[in-house]
Enzyme design. Structure first.
Site, PDB file in Angstrom:
ATOM      1  N   ASP A  33      39.006  30.141  31.016  1.00  0.00           N
ATOM      2  CA  ASP A  33      39.545  30.743  32.235  1.00  0.00           C
ATOM      3  C   ASP A  33      38.357  31.227  33.068  1.00  0.00           C
ATOM      4  O   ASP A  33      37.733  32.236  32.771  1.00  0.00           O
ATOM      5  CB  ASP A  33      40.471  31.906  31.866  1.00  0.00           C
ATOM      6  CG  ASP A  33      41.080  32.586  33.096  1.00  0.00           C
ATOM      7  OD1 ASP A  33      40.654  32.271  34.227  1.00  0.00           O
ATOM      8  OD2 ASP A  33      41.971  33.436  32.914  1.00  0.00           O
ATOM      9  N   LYS A  41      40.029  34.297  43.796  1.00  0.00           N
ATOM     10  CA  LYS A  41      38.944  35.228  43.496  1.00  0.00           C
ATOM     11  C   LYS A  41      37.633  34.770  44.132  1.00  0.00           C
ATOM     12  O   LYS A  41      37.065  35.462  44.945  1.00  0.00           O
ATOM     13  CB  LYS A  41      38.768  35.367  41.973  1.00  0.00           C
ATOM     14  CG  LYS A  41      40.039  35.708  41.221  1.00  0.00           C
ATOM     15  CD  LYS A  41      40.394  37.185  41.286  1.00  0.00           C
ATOM     16  CE  LYS A  41      41.805  37.495  40.804  1.00  0.00           C
ATOM     17  NZ  LYS A  41      42.190  36.972  39.507  1.00  0.00           N
ATOM     18  N   TRP A  92      43.142  39.786  30.760  1.00  0.00           N
ATOM     19  CA  TRP A  92      43.538  38.402  31.047  1.00  0.00           C
ATOM     20  C   TRP A  92      43.623  37.576  29.775  1.00  0.00           C
ATOM     21  O   TRP A  92      44.516  36.730  29.623  1.00  0.00           O
ATOM     22  CB  TRP A  92      42.624  37.762  32.087  1.00  0.00           C
ATOM     23  CG  TRP A  92      42.830  38.390  33.428  1.00  0.00           C
ATOM     24  CD1 TRP A  92      41.931  39.158  34.115  1.00  0.00           C
ATOM     25  CD2 TRP A  92      44.032  38.367  34.218  1.00  0.00           C
ATOM     26  NE1 TRP A  92      42.508  39.598  35.289  1.00  0.00           N
ATOM     27  CE2 TRP A  92      43.779  39.137  35.379  1.00  0.00           C
ATOM     28  CE3 TRP A  92      45.293  37.788  34.061  1.00  0.00           C
ATOM     29  CZ2 TRP A  92      44.751  39.330  36.382  1.00  0.00           C
ATOM     30  CZ3 TRP A  92      46.249  37.979  35.053  1.00  0.00           C
ATOM     31  CH2 TRP A  92      45.974  38.733  36.188  1.00  0.00           C
TER      32      TRP A  92
HETATM   33  C1  LIG Z   1      43.351  36.883  38.551  1.00  0.00           C
HETATM   34  C2  LIG Z   1      43.166  36.268  37.220  1.00  0.00           C
HETATM   35  C3  LIG Z   1      44.183  35.539  36.587  1.00  0.00           C
HETATM   36  C4  LIG Z   1      45.572  35.367  37.197  1.00  0.00           C
HETATM   37  O1  LIG Z   1      45.496  34.630  38.336  1.00  0.00           O
HETATM   38  P1  LIG Z   1      46.832  34.220  39.158  1.00  0.00           P
HETATM   39  O2  LIG Z   1      46.315  33.107  40.009  1.00  0.00           O
HETATM   40  O3  LIG Z   1      47.238  35.430  39.934  1.00  0.00           O
HETATM   41  O4  LIG Z   1      47.857  33.789  38.190  1.00  0.00           O
HETATM   42  C5  LIG Z   1      43.924  34.970  35.364  1.00  0.00           C
HETATM   43  N1  LIG Z   1      42.715  35.093  34.782  1.00  0.00           N
HETATM   44  C6  LIG Z   1      41.712  35.788  35.353  1.00  0.00           C
HETATM   45  C7  LIG Z   1      40.392  35.886  34.660  1.00  0.00           C
HETATM   46  C8  LIG Z   1      41.904  36.399  36.590  1.00  0.00           C
HETATM   47  O5  LIG Z   1      40.910  37.085  37.161  1.00  0.00           O
END
Ligand SMILES: *Cc1c(COP(=O)(O)O)cnc(C)c1O
Length: 348
Positions: free
Chosen positions: A160, A184, A90
């Site tokens: 993030d 998530k 990521w």
């Molecule tokens: C799943 C995830 C993303 C991407 O998320 P989307 O909402 O599908 O764009 C980005 N960063 C992390 C750490 C993730 O787990």
């Protein structure tokens, strides 16, 4: 997983929300009913994370992946450089998107160790003229999580938090911006939460699309256009549920216990392995491999029969991954551990 209580409540309210005669899905996002739903969700998130009014709380669309572009567009503020930690898949995506807008300096790079550890902070290379520093708190695919918030002095820290927000308390005041795709650890897909210090807003790159402008989103209460109303509503129900569990301190205790016992089971077995440095193991995503890869298919098939689903590892890594987000009860982790030990007895 989503909490069963939340889905049952959504089911009960599905056709007629609070005697309004409407489903939440049918409401105008500007009507009084939906406004109350949206405002309550924001207030509850502010309460859970103790977010001050110095921060905007935005409920956006486009997932965490859109933030990879929105962050440089909004936070470069006339500068041409940003610092990024590279700790996994990521991080890499965030970096390649940012490189379209600015020079990216890599603070530290975990790819040489296959994203199993994070180098000592004495070796981190920050640049003095960075507009911000970005890191991925929890690498969802690799199961690699920072054990502490990096200290970046006066340079805004951007994080993030997609797979770990609300798993435990955090000190929001340490951050310039926090973002998390909801799917998530918060609610269903379609929603991305952004918490951003308001004094950083307003100086965007000239070509920034209106929808990508945090200031405009903040000025419009995340309703410059129609937001993801149903996902926002469900996130609000999840915030309620977390409050009922005792808030983030209680979530942290439960999550701490869940991850400790799962890693103990893996480390104590001869059949299963997790390669991540103990200090940086993720609380939410526990990847593991079988010593003998040819047993993977059997493991997943037997697990499914035992009611243990979604254990296949990400395609980039293979093996297995147990994502034990907030809504996964401790009994679910216990069931996985019991299943693994039985599998080892048969195949170890
Ligand atoms: C799943 C995830 C993303 C991407 O998320 P989307 O909402 O599908 O764009 C980005 N960063 C992390 C750490 C993730 O787990």
């Amino acid at each position: 997983m989503l909490p069963a209580e939340v889905m049952l409540q959504a089911q009960a309210e599905m056709l007629d929300w609070h005697n309004s005669g409407m489903s939440v899905m049918e409401m105008s996002h500007r009507g009084p009913e939906y406004s109350s739903i949206a405002q309550k969700a924001e207030a509850e998130l502010r309460e859970l994370l103790t977010i001050s009014d110095d921060y905007a709380v935005l409920f956006l669309q486009g997932g965490a992946s859109s933030q990879f572009a929105m962050i440089p567009m909004n936070l470069l503020r006339g500068k041409t450089k940003a610092d990024y930690f590279n700790t996994g898949a990521w991080s890499e995506k965030a970096i390649s998107e940012a490189q379209k807008y600015c020079d990216v300096n890599i603070v530290t790079d975990s790819t040489a160790n296959h994203c199993t550890t994070i180098a000592d902070k004495n070796t981190w290379q920050f640049s003095a003229d960075a507009a911000y520093v970005h890191y991925t708190v929890n690498e969802t695919i690799h199961g690699l999580e920072f054990d502490d918030i990096p200290d970046t002095g006066d340079i805004p820290l951007v994080a993030d938090f997609s797979s770990t927000l609300l798993s435990r308390p955090i000190d929001v005041s340490r951050f310039g911006l926090i973002y998390a795709g909801a799917q998530k650890n918060i609610g269903p897909a379609g929603l991305c939460i952004v918490i951003v210090r308001r004094d950083l807003l307003g100086d965007t790159l000239a070509a920034t699309p209106t929808m990508f402008n945090y200031k405009i989103q903040d000025d419009n209460g995340s309703m410059y256009n129609t937001p993801a109303t149903y996902s926002w509503y469900l996130a609000g129900l999840v915030f309620d549920w977390i409050k009922q569990q005792g808030g983030l301190v209680a979530m942290a205790e439960i999550n701490q216990r869940k991850q400790t016992k799962l890693y103990q089971a893996i480390d104590g077995s001869t059949l299963f392995q997790n390669p991540v440095d103990i200090r940086y193991r993720s609380w939410m995503n526990v990847p593991f491999t079988l010593v003998n890869d040819s047993l993977n298919t059997q493991f997943l098939a037997d697990a499914k029969l035992a009611g243990l689903l979604s254990l296949k590892g990400h395609k980039a890594l293979g093996g297995m991954r147990a994502s034990i987000y907030n809504a996964m009860p401790e009994a679910g982790v216990d069931a996985l551990i019991a299943f693994m030990s039985e599998f080892e007895r048969k195949h170890g």
